[in-house]
Design an enzyme around this catalytic site. Structure first.
Site, PDB file in Angstrom:
ATOM      1  N   ASP A  73       0.923  -1.107  -0.107  1.00 39.80           N
ATOM      2  CA  ASP A  73      -0.073  -0.318   0.211  1.00 39.80           C
ATOM      3  C   ASP A  73       0.839   1.267   0.046  1.00 39.80           C
ATOM      4  OD1 ASP A  73      -2.184  -1.431  -0.040  1.00 39.80           O
ATOM      5  OD2 ASP A  73      -2.412  -1.717   2.141  1.00 39.80           O
ATOM      6  N   GLY A 110      11.538   0.093   5.751  1.00 32.80           N
ATOM      7  CA  GLY A 110      12.827   0.104   4.919  1.00 32.80           C
ATOM      8  C   GLY A 110      12.759   0.996   3.676  1.00 32.80           C
ATOM      9  N   ASP A 111      13.516   0.673   2.692  1.00 31.10           N
ATOM     10  CA  ASP A 111      13.882   1.800   1.727  1.00 31.10           C
ATOM     11  C   ASP A 111      12.594   2.097   0.843  1.00 31.10           C
ATOM     12  OD1 ASP A 111      13.641  -0.853   0.585  1.00 31.10           O
ATOM     13  OD2 ASP A 111      15.472  -0.799  -0.648  1.00 31.10           O
ATOM     14  N   ASP A 135      17.846  -6.807   5.936  1.00 27.01           N
ATOM     15  CA  ASP A 135      18.720  -6.863   5.004  1.00 27.01           C
ATOM     16  C   ASP A 135      20.018  -5.888   5.782  1.00 27.01           C
ATOM     17  OD1 ASP A 135      17.078  -8.072   3.711  1.00 27.01           O
ATOM     18  OD2 ASP A 135      16.556  -6.690   2.249  1.00 27.01           O
ATOM     19  N   GLY A 178      18.137 -10.923   1.264  1.00 26.76           N
ATOM     20  CA  GLY A 178      18.996  -9.639   1.387  1.00 26.76           C
ATOM     21  C   GLY A 178      18.892  -8.854   0.251  1.00 26.76           C
ATOM     22  N   ARG A 179      17.823  -9.275  -0.731  1.00 23.49           N
ATOM     23  CA  ARG A 179      17.676  -8.595  -2.154  1.00 23.49           C
ATOM     24  C   ARG A 179      18.959  -8.310  -2.665  1.00 23.49           C
ATOM     25  NH1 ARG A 179      12.250  -7.062  -2.681  1.00 23.49           N
ATOM     26  NH2 ARG A 179      12.031  -6.354  -0.644  1.00 23.49           N
ATOM     27  N   GLU A 230      20.309 -13.894  -2.557  1.00 21.26           N
ATOM     28  CA  GLU A 230      19.079 -14.178  -3.468  1.00 21.26           C
ATOM     29  C   GLU A 230      19.310 -13.265  -4.753  1.00 21.26           C
ATOM     30  OE1 GLU A 230      15.614 -13.142  -1.591  1.00 21.26           O
ATOM     31  OE2 GLU A 230      16.335 -11.230  -0.979  1.00 21.26           O
ATOM     32  N   HIS A 280      11.592 -16.973   4.357  1.00 20.00           N
ATOM     33  CA  HIS A 280      11.048 -16.200   5.559  1.00 20.00           C
ATOM     34  C   HIS A 280      11.477 -16.668   6.745  1.00 20.00           C
ATOM     35  CE1 HIS A 280       9.005 -15.095   1.674  1.00 20.00           C
ATOM     36  NE2 HIS A 280       8.702 -13.802   2.721  1.00 20.00           N
ATOM     37  N   ARG A 283      13.138 -13.810   8.499  1.00 24.05           N
ATOM     38  CA  ARG A 283      12.465 -12.655   9.064  1.00 24.05           C
ATOM     39  C   ARG A 283      11.527 -13.040  10.202  1.00 24.05           C
ATOM     40  NH1 ARG A 283      10.309  -9.881   4.063  1.00 24.05           N
ATOM     41  NH2 ARG A 283       8.306 -10.225   4.779  1.00 24.05           N
TER      42      ARG A 283
HETATM   43  O1  F6P Z   1      14.023  -6.507   2.423  1.00 24.05           O
HETATM   44  C1  F6P Z   1      13.714  -7.563   3.408  1.00 24.05           C
HETATM   45  C2  F6P Z   1      13.233  -8.961   2.658  1.00 24.05           C
HETATM   46  O2  F6P Z   1      13.126 -10.108   3.580  1.00 24.05           O
HETATM   47  C3  F6P Z   1      14.368  -9.202   1.439  1.00 24.05           C
HETATM   48  O3  F6P Z   1      15.462  -9.864   2.091  1.00 24.05           O
HETATM   49  C4  F6P Z   1      13.562  -9.961   0.421  1.00 24.05           C
HETATM   50  O4  F6P Z   1      14.030 -10.121  -0.686  1.00 24.05           O
HETATM   51  C5  F6P Z   1      12.215  -9.448   0.762  1.00 24.05           C
HETATM   52  O5  F6P Z   1      12.046  -8.774   1.982  1.00 24.05           O
HETATM   53  C6  F6P Z   1      11.197 -10.527   0.591  1.00 24.05           C
HETATM   54  O6  F6P Z   1       9.909  -9.820   0.604  1.00 24.05           O
HETATM   55  P1  F6P Z   1       8.313 -10.501   0.466  1.00 24.05           P
HETATM   56  O7  F6P Z   1       8.254 -11.099   2.100  1.00 24.05           O
HETATM   57  O8  F6P Z   1       7.244  -9.563   0.179  1.00 24.05           O
HETATM   58  O9  F6P Z   1       8.371 -11.505  -0.501  1.00 24.05           O
END
Ligand code: F6P
Length: 302
Positions: A73, A110-111, A135, A178-179, A230, A280, A283
């Site tokens: 959003d 984040g960003d 990240d 870590g995008r 990744e 995930h 996270r």
């Molecule tokens: O920016 C945090 C992060 O966990 C990245 O490392 C990862 O690429 C992305 O978010 C994954 O996001 P989502 O949960 O929306 O797929």
């Protein structure tokens, strides 16, 4: 005074620590805190709650966020329930903040969320930004909370892969998040004693990887651990798992670099190669003590 707080983007261990720090510090100064649910959506659709110290009791060790979050959003490009197309609701959002008499909005993000917040600040909304991401790749921020917890989880996974790799004489690949940033992979790779650490910031070739594996084999080590971020390019391209609908800051969901590498190594060698994607799990979970402290400090400072 009255402040609002919301978080945006992916969740991260420590988000509840920030919220708790904000509410406790504000309470001491008689500042009222409104917590908005699901990121900016809560302020657009007025889904919020007054947060008192009693309401946030016991949340410090909890992973995720009790406010909920979303990475979809964006008030400048928003599709509400029943809307057929995206529209700019930033003026309505600022009007809501003013109607609720918010003196300031604390945004934990984040960003992507910070870019949106910057645009809102340019339009006159008073904001305080709290940096957030596992990240650890935010500009002007030495360390983000959540990173330590993610590194712990990833290191634990490498330790576990080590024992099975050794038993089966395999090459085990572990793909980490870590995008576009390799911090989690680099730190966990070093902490877990990985043999090959691949991050987007440092170009590599398949030949380099094979040379390292063969060197180990020549020394009698018939297994190897490879960690790969990744966001690494495999033969010149990042591997995209899917498109993130409606998320213009992070348009692509990355994933598959480890599997792409597994296929190449299997084709060009006699190695038995397996791939694991930690995903995930990095996270989730209870924040490490360091992240509880850092997030609390950010909350109190905000
Ligand atoms: O920016 C945090 C992060 O966990 C990245 O490392 C990862 O690429 C992305 O978010 C994954 O996001 P989502 O949960 O929306 O797929």
């Amino acid at each position: 005074m009255r402040f609002g707080i919301l978080n945006g983007g992916g969740d991260c261990p420590g988000l509840n620590g920030v919220l708790r720090g904000v509410v406790k510090a504000a309470y001491q100064k008689n500042i009222e805190i409104y917590g908005f649910y699901q990121g900016y959506k809560g302020l657009i659709e007025l889904d919020y709650e007054v947060l008192t110290p009693k309401k946030i009791r016991g949340i410090l060790p909890k992973g995720g966020t009790v406010l909920g979050t979303t990475n979809r959003d964006n008030p400048f490009h928003y599709k509400g329930k029943g809307d057929n197309e995206y529209k700019d609701v930033s003026d309505a959002l600022i009007a809501n903040a003013s109607a609720l008499s918010l003196d300031c909005l604390i945004v934990v993000g984040g960003d992507g969320t910070m870019s949106i917040t910057h645009e809102l600040a340019m339009k006159g909304l008073k904001v305080v930004g709290v940096p957030k991401t596992i990240d650890n790749d935010l500009n002007s921020t030495d360390q983000t909370f959540g990173f330590e917890t993610a590194v712990n989880t990833a290191t634990d996974a490498i330790d576990k892969l080590h024992t099975t790799a050794e038993s089966h004489h395999r090459v085990m690949i572990l793909e980490l998040m870590g995008r576009d940033a390799g911090f989690i992979t680099l730190y966990a790779g070093i902490a877990g004693g990985a043999d090959v650490i691949l991050i987007p910031e440092i170009p590599f070739t398949i030949d380099n990887i094979m040379a390292k594996i063969n060197k180990r084999r020549a020394l009698g080590n018939d297994f190897s651990i490879i960690v790969i971020a990744e966001g690494c390019k495999i033969q010149g391209h990042q591997v995209v798992a899917a498109e993130n609908e409606g998320n213009e800051y992070n348009r692509y969901r990355l994933g598959g670099a480890g599997e792409a590498l597994r296929q190449i190594l299997t084709e060009i060698s006699d190695l038995e190669v397996r791939n694991t994607v930690l995903g995930h799990l990095q996270r989730g979970g209870s924040p490490a003590p360091f992240d509880r402290i850092l997030s609390s400090r950010y909350g109190v400072a905000a």
